[in-house]
Design an enzyme around this catalytic site. Structure first.
Site, PDB file in Angstrom:
ATOM      1  N   LYS A  82       6.359 100.377 138.329  1.00 57.91           N
ATOM      2  CA  LYS A  82       7.095 101.652 138.430  1.00 57.91           C
ATOM      3  C   LYS A  82       8.440 101.581 137.709  1.00 57.91           C
ATOM      4  O   LYS A  82       9.271 100.711 137.999  1.00 57.91           O
ATOM      5  CB  LYS A  82       7.291 101.965 139.917  1.00 57.91           C
ATOM      6  CG  LYS A  82       7.931 103.295 140.224  1.00 57.91           C
ATOM      7  CD  LYS A  82       7.854 103.521 141.753  1.00 57.91           C
ATOM      8  CE  LYS A  82       8.432 104.829 142.207  1.00 57.91           C
ATOM      9  NZ  LYS A  82       8.179 105.052 143.654  1.00 57.91           N
ATOM     10  N   GLU A 119       0.229 105.851 147.020  1.00 59.79           N
ATOM     11  CA  GLU A 119       1.138 104.731 146.768  1.00 59.79           C
ATOM     12  C   GLU A 119       1.307 103.879 148.036  1.00 59.79           C
ATOM     13  O   GLU A 119       1.441 104.416 149.133  1.00 59.79           O
ATOM     14  CB  GLU A 119       2.498 105.317 146.360  1.00 59.79           C
ATOM     15  CG  GLU A 119       3.571 104.305 145.968  1.00 59.79           C
ATOM     16  CD  GLU A 119       4.927 104.987 145.741  1.00 59.79           C
ATOM     17  OE1 GLU A 119       5.097 106.136 146.212  1.00 59.79           O
ATOM     18  OE2 GLU A 119       5.807 104.361 145.131  1.00 59.79           O
ATOM     19  N   CYS A 170       4.665 107.742 141.743  1.00 63.99           N
ATOM     20  CA  CYS A 170       5.589 108.566 142.534  1.00 63.99           C
ATOM     21  C   CYS A 170       6.784 109.080 141.740  1.00 63.99           C
ATOM     22  O   CYS A 170       6.615 109.957 140.900  1.00 63.99           O
ATOM     23  CB  CYS A 170       6.012 107.803 143.776  1.00 63.99           C
ATOM     24  SG  CYS A 170       6.670 108.892 145.083  1.00 63.99           S
TER      25      CYS A 170
END
Lengths: 289, 289
Positions: free
Chosen positions: B113, B40, B150
């Site tokens: 995200k 990331e 993540c």
């Protein structure tokens, strides 16, 4: 609070199974456990190994059930919370159910298994309606307890739903063993633990699973149950674990306050995005709502 | 198909980071990987360690982005699928985004995200809007790939949603390390793996996570990223794993056909109960629909 998880073997004698279950619960309580988990359908051999009409007769209504009242008395006498698995008859429907008995002896509620497996050796769809209660979390005398049943334990949905409903401990009575020869995955016990350990981490809470052990023969078919019962903490660390063959009682002291602090600190329940979860309410990912 | 997962360290030089990422991707492709996962936000130190206005300037729109086109060319030249993390500017909003580049060089889509963390050392809520794309699974040249980012990796909801949308592999570019001293859980790397291993088991599919390594100092604050990048199979068995400190490329041959057969055989997606999952679409378990 102290959790006990009972791993035991069964026979085809209800009386023997009850006597054993009662003895184990009494020992666990004597050793200080106030939340005691028995395996799934401990009243008999795991009859779902085969498809036979005769076993439908094992189902009984909650009202006047042949052995639930024994465990209500036992729970009260021992001041312990006791989730008890039973084959429930309700009208023309039958469920794989769990009555959660509080330490007062009162039944707090009945959860009916939501996810029903089917496959060689696990013909549950033949015996059970898919449960209609939805997921449950009970406010017991010792804490907020979420109860799934066996196959539910592979589903992140049930663990999360119980957590959202307030559960701080996840419990799973179980009957699982080696797969018959025709199934590719011979022994699922490692994956079985991994799935639940994942739930413990993602929901940041303690979890316990109680499985049966021993080889059971029904109508000439044989299946060996792999035990591996365990208790893990909110980081997924196993704090008690049984082997694959022996009867035993596992114990763990649970620090619910510490778990609560950890759970808040991790922020998992702060950052959820229900606005994006619509696909979860479909079977094929295509939102039809 | 062959998956490669790149574990690397970063500096505050975009040019150095790009050169290193390109070199790693080229090596991975030379070694036969056709799906290559970078960590990331590899373009810089993990600036979310601190809250400073200067870092907002790192965000750029997808159109004319300063380095995405380099990776499009790289993907095409190497005939590899390449999900690339970037800080996306979109109007007045900023997202922690991932462009999945097919082996043709085409960007198949951008995932933003969904779950945004916040806490000492991970001040992402300061920099990023919570993503508005919903979960994504891309039909790439080498298979159907679900991409989380993540913090998404701790959420069973995102893994399941990607699976329901067709993913057969789950990938997570990551930036995670030791927690600052004021946080009770000093090193989450075991729990971090357990959460994702649980997703792999419950969704019966391969999974890969690429993390950064090294100690990064920004404005006097220091944080060490714990690597532990890994690839696991559909039983949650780790088939490749990096250590906590070294740069490396992990490789694994994925047998998607075998995974598909196992997935069907386990029956997880046959026995789901969307009719009971309404609590998942709430924050507090109370259905308001």
């Amino acid at each position: 609070m102290k959790l006990a998880v009972i791993q035991m073997s069964m026979t085809n004698s209800l009386r023997q199974n009850l006597e054993k279950a009662i003895a184990f619960v009494s020992i666990a309580a004597k050793n200080g456990a106030n939340l005691i988990l028995l395996p799934e359908l401990f009243e008999n051999l795991y009859w779902c190994q085969v498809q036979r009409e005769e076993f439908f007769a094992l189902a009984h209504p909650l009202e006047g059930h042949p052995f639930l009242s024994i465990f209500q008395k036992l729970a009260k006498e021992n001041n312990s919370v006791l989730p008890v698995s039973f084959f429930e008859l309700a009208g023309q429907a039958r469920f794989n159910s769990l009555a959660t008995i509080d330490s007062s002896g009162e039944i707090l509620g009945v959860y009916r298994k939501s996810h029903i497996p089917d496959g060689p050796g696990y013909a549950e769809k033949y015996y059970f309606n898919p449960g209609d209660t939805g997921f449950q979390a009970y406010k017991t005398a010792v804490g907020h307890v979420g109860t799934g049943i066996c196959w539910d334990q592979w589903y992140p949905e049930s663990a999360r739903a119980m957590a959202l409903l307030g559960a701080e401990i996840l419990l799973y009575p179980t009957a699982i063993g080696s797969e018959p020869a025709e199934v590719a995955s011979p022994n699922t016990h490692v994956a079985w633990q991994r799935a639940m350990i994942g739930h413990a981490v993602c929901n940041a809470m303690y979890l316990g699973a109680a499985n049966r052990v021993g080889t059971e023969v029904i109508h000439g078919l044989s299946q060996t149950y792999y035990g591996s019962s365990f208790i893990c903490d909110y980081n997924g660390e196993k704090i008690a674990e049984a082997n694959q063959s022996e009867e035993t009682i596992l114990y763990a002291d649970l620090d619910l306050e510490k778990a609560r602090s950890h759970r808040a600190g991790m922020g998992f329940f702060r950052d959820r995005r229900p606005d994006l979860y619509a696909p979860l309410l479909t079977l094929d990912g295509k939102t039809k709502r």
